[in-house]
Design a protein around this motif. Structure first.
Motif, PDB file in Angstrom:
ATOM      1  N   TRP A 242     -49.059  35.394 -68.031  1.00  0.00           N
ATOM      2  CA  TRP A 242     -49.989  34.596 -68.813  1.00  0.00           C
ATOM      3  C   TRP A 242     -50.512  33.411 -68.003  1.00  0.00           C
ATOM      4  O   TRP A 242     -49.786  32.820 -67.207  1.00  0.00           O
ATOM      5  N   SER A 243     -51.777  33.080 -68.247  1.00  0.00           N
ATOM      6  CA  SER A 243     -52.303  31.802 -67.775  1.00  0.00           C
ATOM      7  C   SER A 243     -52.791  31.051 -69.014  1.00  0.00           C
ATOM      8  O   SER A 243     -52.403  31.390 -70.130  1.00  0.00           O
ATOM      9  N   GLU A 244     -53.620  30.049 -68.827  1.00  0.00           N
ATOM     10  CA  GLU A 244     -54.153  29.301 -69.971  1.00  0.00           C
ATOM     11  C   GLU A 244     -55.643  29.093 -69.806  1.00  0.00           C
ATOM     12  O   GLU A 244     -56.134  28.975 -68.686  1.00  0.00           O
ATOM     13  N   ASP A 245     -56.354  29.026 -70.925  1.00  0.00           N
ATOM     14  CA  ASP A 245     -57.772  28.674 -70.829  1.00  0.00           C
ATOM     15  C   ASP A 245     -57.906  27.148 -70.902  1.00  0.00           C
ATOM     16  O   ASP A 245     -56.909  26.415 -70.949  1.00  0.00           O
TER      17      ASP A 245
ATOM     18  N   GLY B 198     -55.937  25.157 -73.245  1.00  0.00           N
ATOM     19  CA  GLY B 198     -54.488  25.313 -73.201  1.00  0.00           C
ATOM     20  C   GLY B 198     -54.009  26.519 -73.998  1.00  0.00           C
ATOM     21  O   GLY B 198     -52.816  26.656 -74.267  1.00  0.00           O
ATOM     22  N   VAL B 199     -54.943  27.397 -74.385  1.00  0.00           N
ATOM     23  CA  VAL B 199     -54.582  28.608 -75.118  1.00  0.00           C
ATOM     24  C   VAL B 199     -54.229  29.705 -74.113  1.00  0.00           C
ATOM     25  O   VAL B 199     -54.891  29.845 -73.082  1.00  0.00           O
ATOM     26  N   LYS B 200     -53.207  30.460 -74.415  1.00  0.00           N
ATOM     27  CA  LYS B 200     -52.786  31.521 -73.510  1.00  0.00           C
ATOM     28  C   LYS B 200     -53.910  32.512 -73.246  1.00  0.00           C
ATOM     29  O   LYS B 200     -54.696  32.840 -74.141  1.00  0.00           O
ATOM     30  N   ALA B 201     -53.967  32.975 -72.013  1.00  0.00           N
ATOM     31  CA  ALA B 201     -54.943  34.000 -71.628  1.00  0.00           C
ATOM     32  C   ALA B 201     -54.261  34.917 -70.622  1.00  0.00           C
ATOM     33  O   ALA B 201     -53.360  34.487 -69.890  1.00  0.00           O
ATOM     34  N   TRP B 202     -54.685  36.165 -70.614  1.00  0.00           N
ATOM     35  CA  TRP B 202     -54.020  37.187 -69.803  1.00  0.00           C
ATOM     36  C   TRP B 202     -54.996  37.696 -68.740  1.00  0.00           C
ATOM     37  O   TRP B 202     -55.916  38.445 -69.062  1.00  0.00           O
ATOM     38  N   PRO B 203     -54.807  37.290 -67.500  1.00  0.00           N
ATOM     39  CA  PRO B 203     -55.762  37.689 -66.457  1.00  0.00           C
ATOM     40  C   PRO B 203     -55.627  39.176 -66.104  1.00  0.00           C
ATOM     41  O   PRO B 203     -54.545  39.636 -65.740  1.00  0.00           O
TER      42      PRO B 203
END
Lengths: 242, 242
Positions: free
Chosen positions: A155-158, A161-166
């Motif tokens: 996971w990363s963050e947008d 600060g919301v989780k995002a999956w590259p």
């Protein structure tokens, strides 16, 4: 032959601690959705590919399936399945990549989270299509291609600060090595369309598909499941042989 | 009613400069794949939903379609389509969200990159299913759900410096506002399964699906297309009414 990670001591010990291993079907958050996609079990000849500890086999037998066969490559899992099992369930040890199934022998083929370990899924799909009677069902789940695609799944963050999956390497089907329960676990990435066109090619008709996310009640009980609404972890597919 | 961004002067000017606007079908990198999924056109009654400048309508007529109707909400696009058009093509201005199509009137319904602008796709899908004769085809393309899902769509990089596309909010269908050619363009995100289950629900059978990526020749001619192998931009779908 596919990597048999389930017979690795470290992996097996870790896997045995998961809720889905300890509590069975009810311990798998996607089970309610899978169950809703299944046909009425009574009188069906059921084949479970990658049956693991046999939870689904026992569930099917309890619902009056006519016959239940569970197949797995893992000796450790089959040993435990046999311990807990009803003698009416037939368990077989086999590599799913080199399996021959008797034609017309099944009304329902079920497979939970197994296909993404198989390097060559196409021959098995041909066997499944041949094994199913007209009107017979295939129901399977796999890890979502968005999960298996990246070389470095994390996971990363947008910017909020919301989780995002590259996601990357999405169209490059093939092995991905991850450290999950043990180092060096190899899963086979396939795009969504690879799975779906394989069904079509073997004469199976898609009847329902779900990218699984938690219900509100599940999310309230286990907030970490909310991540799956950002990037679902599983795809559930049902198809019928016409 | 759906936002009609194509009649926004800034958007229209920008869109008119894209290769797919200047060069038509051959200017769209996914066209060869779409074409391979189309049935033989001769003798078909063809309906193009979101026909834009009418490139596909003219192509269909050139291949001896029996009749061709193009529908779009954009006055600007229809005006240009009519300028270049064969009088045998019927162009209609209509909002696809409130369209009624005569039952059994079409052998092929085609729609390129239009459905993801529609807030309510389900009523249109019902109309399409009713419009198609048994054996008739629906062929459509949309932006890939991985593209439309995130609130802040933009490439990042993985630890090797390879492009990666962060996905979030994937299971949350609904509007996403982006700045593409003009500020405030609204597209409607739908998960892959939302599209596929909608087909099934309306009695359409999936026959082929493609998450589009470039051929080696296309990538050599236009290296930026290689990004699409990391995260395909388009989904192409064909289905048949049984």
């Amino acid at each position: 032959m596919t990597q048999n990670i389930y017979d690795n001591d470290t992996f097996f010990a870790g896997y045995s601690q998961l809720p889905r291993s300890q509590r069975g079907l009810e311990g798998a958050p996607e089970w309610n959705s899978l169950r809703a996609m299944l046909p009425e079990m009574a009188g069906l000849r059921v084949l479970d590919l990658g049956c693991g500890f046999g939870w689904f086999c026992r569930w099917a037998l309890d619902r009056c399936a006519l016959s239940v066969t569970g197949i797995d490559v893992s000796k450790k899992m089959l040993a435990r399945a046999r311990e807990e099992s009803d003698p009416a369930i037939q368990y077989l040890e086999a590599d799913l990549e080199h399996l021959t199934i008797e034609r017309g022998s099944s009304d329902l083929v079920y497979s939970s989270l197994a296909f993404h370990y198989l390097k060559n899924l196409d021959p098995l799909m041909a066997e499944i299509a041949g094994a199913l009677v007209p009107g017979g069902h295939l129901m399977f789940s796999v890890e979502h291609p968005m999960v298996t695609a990246p070389l470095y799944p994390a996971w990363s963050e947008d910017r909020d600060g919301v989780k995002a999956w590259p996601v990357n390497h999405y169209l490059q089907n093939g092995p991905r090595e991850t450290d999950w329960l043990a180092p060096g676990v190899i899963k086979q990435h396939r795009s969504m369309t690879s799975y779906l066109n394989m069904l079509v090619r073997h004469g199976l008709t898609l009847t329902h598909i779900e990218e699984w996310g938690p219900t509100d009640a599940q999310a309230a009980a286990q907030p970490s499941l909310l991540d799956e609404r950002h990037r679902p972890n599983f795809v559930l597919v049902s198809a019928v042989r016409r």
